[in-house]
Write a protein that holds these residues in place. Sequence first.
Motif, mmCIF file in Angstrom:
data_model
loop_
_atom_site.group_PDB
_atom_site.id
_atom_site.type_symbol
_atom_site.label_atom_id
_atom_site.label_comp_id
_atom_site.label_asym_id
_atom_site.label_seq_id
_atom_site.Cartn_x
_atom_site.Cartn_y
_atom_site.Cartn_z
ATOM 1 N N GLU A 9 0.848 -1.189 0.000
ATOM 2 C CA GLU A 9 0.000 0.000 0.000
ATOM 3 C C GLU A 9 0.890 1.247 0.000
ATOM 4 O OE1 GLU A 9 -3.233 0.150 -0.278
ATOM 5 O OE2 GLU A 9 -3.586 -2.027 -0.176
ATOM 6 N N TYR A 10 0.452 2.260 -0.709
ATOM 7 C CA TYR A 10 1.168 3.530 -0.781
ATOM 8 C C TYR A 10 0.256 4.622 -0.220
ATOM 9 C CZ TYR A 10 4.791 1.511 -3.779
ATOM 10 O OH TYR A 10 5.834 0.750 -4.272
ATOM 11 N N ASP A 85 4.294 -1.326 3.386
ATOM 12 C CA ASP A 85 4.265 -0.051 4.094
ATOM 13 C C ASP A 85 4.291 -0.321 5.599
ATOM 14 O OD1 ASP A 85 2.816 2.319 5.507
ATOM 15 O OD2 ASP A 85 3.413 3.090 3.537
ATOM 16 N N THR A 86 5.394 0.011 6.238
ATOM 17 C CA THR A 86 5.563 -0.310 7.657
ATOM 18 C C THR A 86 4.638 0.513 8.547
ATOM 19 O OG1 THR A 86 7.427 1.251 7.754
ATOM 20 C CG2 THR A 86 7.953 -1.075 7.387
ATOM 21 N N SER A 189 -5.339 -5.676 3.095
ATOM 22 C CA SER A 189 -3.984 -5.485 2.588
ATOM 23 C C SER A 189 -3.001 -6.474 3.216
ATOM 24 C CB SER A 189 -3.521 -4.063 2.900
ATOM 25 O OG SER A 189 -3.428 -3.882 4.310
ATOM 26 N N LEU A 190 -1.857 -6.631 2.568
ATOM 27 C CA LEU A 190 -0.795 -7.447 3.152
ATOM 28 C C LEU A 190 -0.323 -6.862 4.468
ATOM 29 C CD1 LEU A 190 1.301 -8.276 -0.032
ATOM 30 C CD2 LEU A 190 -0.147 -9.859 1.268
ATOM 31 N N GLU A 191 -0.366 -5.540 4.598
ATOM 32 C CA GLU A 191 0.054 -4.892 5.838
ATOM 33 C C GLU A 191 -0.856 -5.305 6.993
ATOM 34 O OE1 GLU A 191 1.729 -2.378 2.529
ATOM 35 O OE2 GLU A 191 -0.160 -3.451 2.877
ATOM 36 N N ALA A 192 -2.177 -5.351 6.742
ATOM 37 C CA ALA A 192 -3.119 -5.782 7.776
ATOM 38 C C ALA A 192 -2.922 -7.261 8.098
ATOM 39 C CB ALA A 192 -4.548 -5.519 7.320
ATOM 40 N N ARG A 277 0.771 -9.434 -7.941
ATOM 41 C CA ARG A 277 1.531 -8.315 -8.509
ATOM 42 C C ARG A 277 0.970 -6.950 -8.124
ATOM 43 N NH1 ARG A 277 4.326 -11.958 -8.786
ATOM 44 N NH2 ARG A 277 5.315 -12.963 -10.608
ATOM 45 N N SER A 278 -0.174 -6.911 -7.445
ATOM 46 C CA SER A 278 -0.793 -5.625 -7.124
ATOM 47 C C SER A 278 -1.641 -5.750 -5.868
ATOM 48 C CB SER A 278 -1.686 -5.158 -8.281
ATOM 49 O OG SER A 278 -2.825 -5.998 -8.398
ATOM 50 N N THR A 279 -2.059 -4.617 -5.330
ATOM 51 C CA THR A 279 -2.950 -4.637 -4.166
ATOM 52 C C THR A 279 -4.296 -5.254 -4.519
ATOM 53 O OG1 THR A 279 -3.681 -2.376 -4.643
ATOM 54 C CG2 THR A 279 -1.840 -2.631 -3.117
ATOM 55 N N GLU A 280 -4.720 -5.088 -5.759
ATOM 56 C CA GLU A 280 -5.980 -5.705 -6.182
ATOM 57 C C GLU A 280 -5.845 -7.223 -6.204
ATOM 58 O OE1 GLU A 280 -9.954 -5.754 -7.013
ATOM 59 O OE2 GLU A 280 -8.689 -4.098 -6.333
ATOM 60 N N ASP A 281 -4.688 -7.729 -6.616
ATOM 61 C CA ASP A 281 -4.447 -9.172 -6.552
ATOM 62 C C ASP A 281 -4.546 -9.669 -5.122
ATOM 63 O OD1 ASP A 281 -3.973 -9.218 -9.282
ATOM 64 O OD2 ASP A 281 -1.778 -9.202 -9.083
ATOM 65 N N VAL A 282 -4.028 -8.889 -4.184
ATOM 66 C CA VAL A 282 -4.075 -9.261 -2.759
ATOM 67 C C VAL A 282 -5.516 -9.409 -2.304
ATOM 68 C CG1 VAL A 282 -3.566 -8.487 -0.408
ATOM 69 C CG2 VAL A 282 -1.859 -8.187 -2.222
ATOM 70 N N ARG A 283 -6.350 -8.438 -2.642
ATOM 71 C CA ARG A 283 -7.739 -8.441 -2.170
ATOM 72 C C ARG A 283 -8.574 -9.528 -2.833
ATOM 73 N NH1 ARG A 283 -5.966 -3.253 -1.484
ATOM 74 N NH2 ARG A 283 -6.307 -2.532 0.661
#
Length: 390
Positions: A9-10, A85-86, A189-192, A277-283
């Motif tokens: 995430e940015y 994103d830390t 997100s991967l961060e969550a 490859r993207s945040t959409e792929d993650v979700r």
Amino acid sequence: MPERAAYAEYPEHSRGRLTPEPISRTRNAYARDRDRIIHATAFRRLKEKTQVFVAHEGDHYRTRLTHSLEVAQIARSIAHALRLDTDLAETVALAHDLGHPPFGHAGEDELQARMEPWGGFDHNVQTFRVVTRLEHRYPQFEGLNLSWETVEGVVKHNGPVSHRLDEPAWKAIADYAPAWDLRLDSFASLEAQAAAIADDIAYNNHDVDDGVQAGLFSLEDLTEVPLIGPVLRGVRADWPDIDERMVRIEAVRRMIGVMVEDVLAETEARLEADNIRSTEDVRRARRPLVGFSHAMLADLGVLRAFLFERMYRHYRVNRTRSQARRLLGEMFELFMADPGTLPPEWSGKAGTEDEARRARAVCDYIAGMTDRYAIEEHRKLFSLDVGLDL
């Protein structure tokens, strides 16, 4: 810090806040969320809320606050290694337990039982209510007005929740979603997800640490338990002359490292296998992407069974659970029957003929208490030798 991954995430691409605000000159969106959580009343109260042991039982046992800080540190480390994103990982970790009532899971069980006729109680939903409604620190909105990605992480860090929206306790989230689509049927997100796995790592390790310190079991009892047993033997082989206290500390430190390395290897494998490859792929993924390997899950299952038998259901812990539930239950009954015994800022909310609204106000008041405040409030309400509280 290495360049962030494409699936991170940015903050500059955040979906924003429910109530638009000017951009901060000093912090990105997720760092600003983190700071709002740290300054929240609910976060400060975590310092005297039970993790396993009631907060006043000892100075060195974990509370919800120290647990949240440990989770945040581990989440940030995992996010850094995965080039995520830390700030967002840390923020979700710091927020994840804001809705816990006093006395840990005993308090949650009691509030769930008392609230069953009026929608029940779930600490994850209560965390959502804290950050979106119950905190009052800003004149222009209720709650903390956190960014979309942080609120999403608070709600979905354990996975999609759309299947839970028919549960009465989840009505607050079901009612909120149309105003701001949190995509409740997708992964966060991967961060969550990093924050969620950090929670597992933190509590398994600090429960071992606290259980030994409390005398509920010994290091010797752990030598044949998978995961911790081999680590203990390794510490003793490397440092044969150190005392038991240092053996315990070094073993816990190493076990955290072993679990983090397992998560990193497994997560990297899943990201590659699922072509993320993207945040959409993650979700849209078919499974959580941040997780333990099958071997680690098997070992953790044995460790958790040990902790359940020797710690979570130890008679000393059971006595505290029983006392805590009785204490909260008695206060709940009194406040429901006589809302005028609540402090003025709460008696107005509870002083209604609508039982469901009154029960929710009473529940919110009790859920926000620290262990110490709950014990003192109960004493004032039920002890005849206290006198008028003037």
